[in-house]
Design a protein around this motif. Structure first.
Motif, mmCIF file in Angstrom:
data_model
loop_
_atom_site.group_PDB
_atom_site.id
_atom_site.type_symbol
_atom_site.label_atom_id
_atom_site.label_comp_id
_atom_site.label_asym_id
_atom_site.label_seq_id
_atom_site.Cartn_x
_atom_site.Cartn_y
_atom_site.Cartn_z
ATOM 1 N N VAL A 1 95.601 -16.029 25.386
ATOM 2 C CA VAL A 1 96.397 -16.012 26.287
ATOM 3 C C VAL A 1 96.314 -14.488 27.008
ATOM 4 N N PHE A 2 95.655 -14.984 28.567
ATOM 5 C CA PHE A 2 95.824 -14.523 28.875
ATOM 6 C C PHE A 2 96.755 -12.400 29.490
ATOM 7 N N PRO A 3 95.514 -11.738 29.384
ATOM 8 C CA PRO A 3 96.761 -10.279 29.894
ATOM 9 C C PRO A 3 97.600 -10.422 30.874
ATOM 10 N N ASN A 4 98.505 -10.112 31.542
ATOM 11 C CA ASN A 4 99.710 -10.249 32.368
ATOM 12 C C ASN A 4 99.733 -11.480 32.896
ATOM 13 N N THR A 5 99.602 -12.491 32.223
ATOM 14 C CA THR A 5 100.256 -13.492 32.158
ATOM 15 C C THR A 5 100.956 -14.491 30.980
ATOM 16 N N GLU A 6 101.892 -15.314 31.329
ATOM 17 C CA GLU A 6 102.596 -16.278 30.754
ATOM 18 C C GLU A 6 102.235 -17.328 30.290
ATOM 19 N N THR A 7 101.432 -17.371 29.085
ATOM 20 C CA THR A 7 101.319 -19.038 28.531
ATOM 21 C C THR A 7 102.509 -19.910 27.798
ATOM 22 N N LEU A 8 101.855 -21.207 28.762
ATOM 23 C CA LEU A 8 102.776 -22.040 27.697
ATOM 24 C C LEU A 8 102.208 -22.864 27.401
ATOM 25 N N GLN A 9 102.324 -23.586 25.617
ATOM 26 C CA GLN A 9 101.405 -23.831 24.617
ATOM 27 C C GLN A 9 102.704 -25.201 24.954
ATOM 28 N N GLU A 10 102.325 -26.453 25.339
ATOM 29 C CA GLU A 10 102.823 -27.442 24.860
ATOM 30 C C GLU A 10 102.491 -28.212 23.401
ATOM 31 N N LEU A 11 103.498 -28.705 22.238
ATOM 32 C CA LEU A 11 103.537 -29.049 21.561
ATOM 33 C C LEU A 11 104.178 -29.879 20.708
ATOM 34 N N GLU A 12 103.334 -31.128 20.699
ATOM 35 C CA GLU A 12 103.395 -32.905 20.564
ATOM 36 C C GLU A 12 103.928 -32.737 19.156
ATOM 37 N N LEU A 13 105.201 -33.014 18.638
ATOM 38 C CA LEU A 13 104.394 -33.412 17.202
ATOM 39 C C LEU A 13 105.613 -35.124 17.215
ATOM 40 N N ILE A 14 104.607 -35.834 16.066
ATOM 41 C CA ILE A 14 104.433 -36.676 15.053
ATOM 42 C C ILE A 14 105.360 -37.180 14.818
ATOM 43 N N PRO A 15 106.571 -37.961 14.470
ATOM 44 C CA PRO A 15 107.386 -37.843 13.176
ATOM 45 C C PRO A 15 106.866 -38.582 12.287
ATOM 46 N N LEU A 16 107.385 -38.829 10.905
ATOM 47 C CA LEU A 16 106.996 -38.977 9.344
ATOM 48 C C LEU A 16 107.601 -40.351 9.925
ATOM 49 N N PRO A 17 106.976 -41.028 8.896
ATOM 50 C CA PRO A 17 107.300 -42.192 8.147
ATOM 51 C C PRO A 17 108.540 -42.213 7.193
ATOM 52 N N GLU A 18 109.381 -42.923 7.204
ATOM 53 C CA GLU A 18 110.611 -42.547 5.948
ATOM 54 C C GLU A 18 110.182 -41.914 4.983
ATOM 55 N N GLN A 19 110.901 -41.097 4.047
ATOM 56 C CA GLN A 19 110.789 -40.679 2.689
ATOM 57 C C GLN A 19 109.038 -39.363 2.855
ATOM 58 N N THR A 20 108.509 -39.486 3.414
ATOM 59 C CA THR A 20 107.548 -38.938 3.257
ATOM 60 C C THR A 20 107.277 -37.087 3.950
ATOM 61 N N SER A 21 106.884 -36.778 3.272
ATOM 62 C CA SER A 21 106.876 -34.851 3.040
ATOM 63 C C SER A 21 105.866 -34.411 4.005
ATOM 64 N N SER A 22 106.570 -33.452 4.735
ATOM 65 C CA SER A 22 105.538 -33.127 6.112
ATOM 66 C C SER A 22 104.676 -31.820 5.615
ATOM 67 N N SER A 23 104.616 -31.058 4.385
ATOM 68 C CA SER A 23 103.534 -30.724 3.902
ATOM 69 C C SER A 23 102.773 -31.422 2.828
ATOM 70 N N THR A 24 102.473 -32.675 3.058
ATOM 71 C CA THR A 24 101.529 -33.872 2.629
ATOM 72 C C THR A 24 101.061 -34.114 3.844
ATOM 73 N N ARG A 25 101.272 -34.233 5.381
ATOM 74 C CA ARG A 25 100.046 -34.492 6.433
ATOM 75 C C ARG A 25 100.915 -33.613 7.687
ATOM 76 N N GLY A 26 100.009 -33.579 8.612
ATOM 77 C CA GLY A 26 99.735 -32.516 9.055
ATOM 78 C C GLY A 26 98.158 -33.130 9.890
#
Length: 129
Positions: free
Chosen positions: A94-119
């Motif tokens: 993050v730079f001074p006096n600048t707006e940073t746009l951070q793109e964040l792509e999420l990957i869908p989980l297979p059904e019946q999978t907990s997000s706490s076990t995959r990342g």
């Protein structure tokens, strides 16, 4: 006195870049001993965006001469929403006096999978300024 930069995140899924509303986004900075200091906690809107987050940064003059402090602040971004893999993006700059746009792509989980076990962890290498 430190300057201020801002960071806005945009959370989406698939190559079509479909927005993910309701995602929890935590912005942290590393503190001593491997600990993190929470700067902000936001929830994405219907467009998958967060409100701007203010981050203290070095003065712009830090980039004017070699061998001085880094001219940007560094933070980590954690994203979690049910049904998707948890995402951690490290070393976001993050730079001074600048707006940073951070793109964040999420990957869908297979059904019946907990997000706490995959990342996914993404490490952004420092810029050679």
């Amino acid at each position: 006195m430190a300057s201020i930069g801002t960071i806005v995140t945009r959370v989406y899924t698939s190559r079509a870049q479909l927005p993910v509303p309701g995602a929890t986004v935590a912005v942290t900075q590393r503190a001593g001993g491997g600990r993190h200091t929470l700067l902000a906690l936001r929830v994405t809107d219907e467009n998958g965006r967060t409100a701007p987050i203010r981050v203290a940064t070095p003065e712009p003059s830090a980039s004017e001469s070699p061998w001085t402090e880094s001219p940007f602040a560094v933070c980590d971004i954690w994203v979690e929403v049910p049904g998707y893999e948890m995402l951690l993006v490290e070393n976001v700059q993050v730079f001074p006096n600048t707006e940073t746009l951070q793109e964040l792509e999420l990957i869908p989980l297979p059904e019946q999978t907990s997000s706490s076990t995959r990342g996914e962890i993404v490490d952004i290498p420092p810029q050679d300024l």
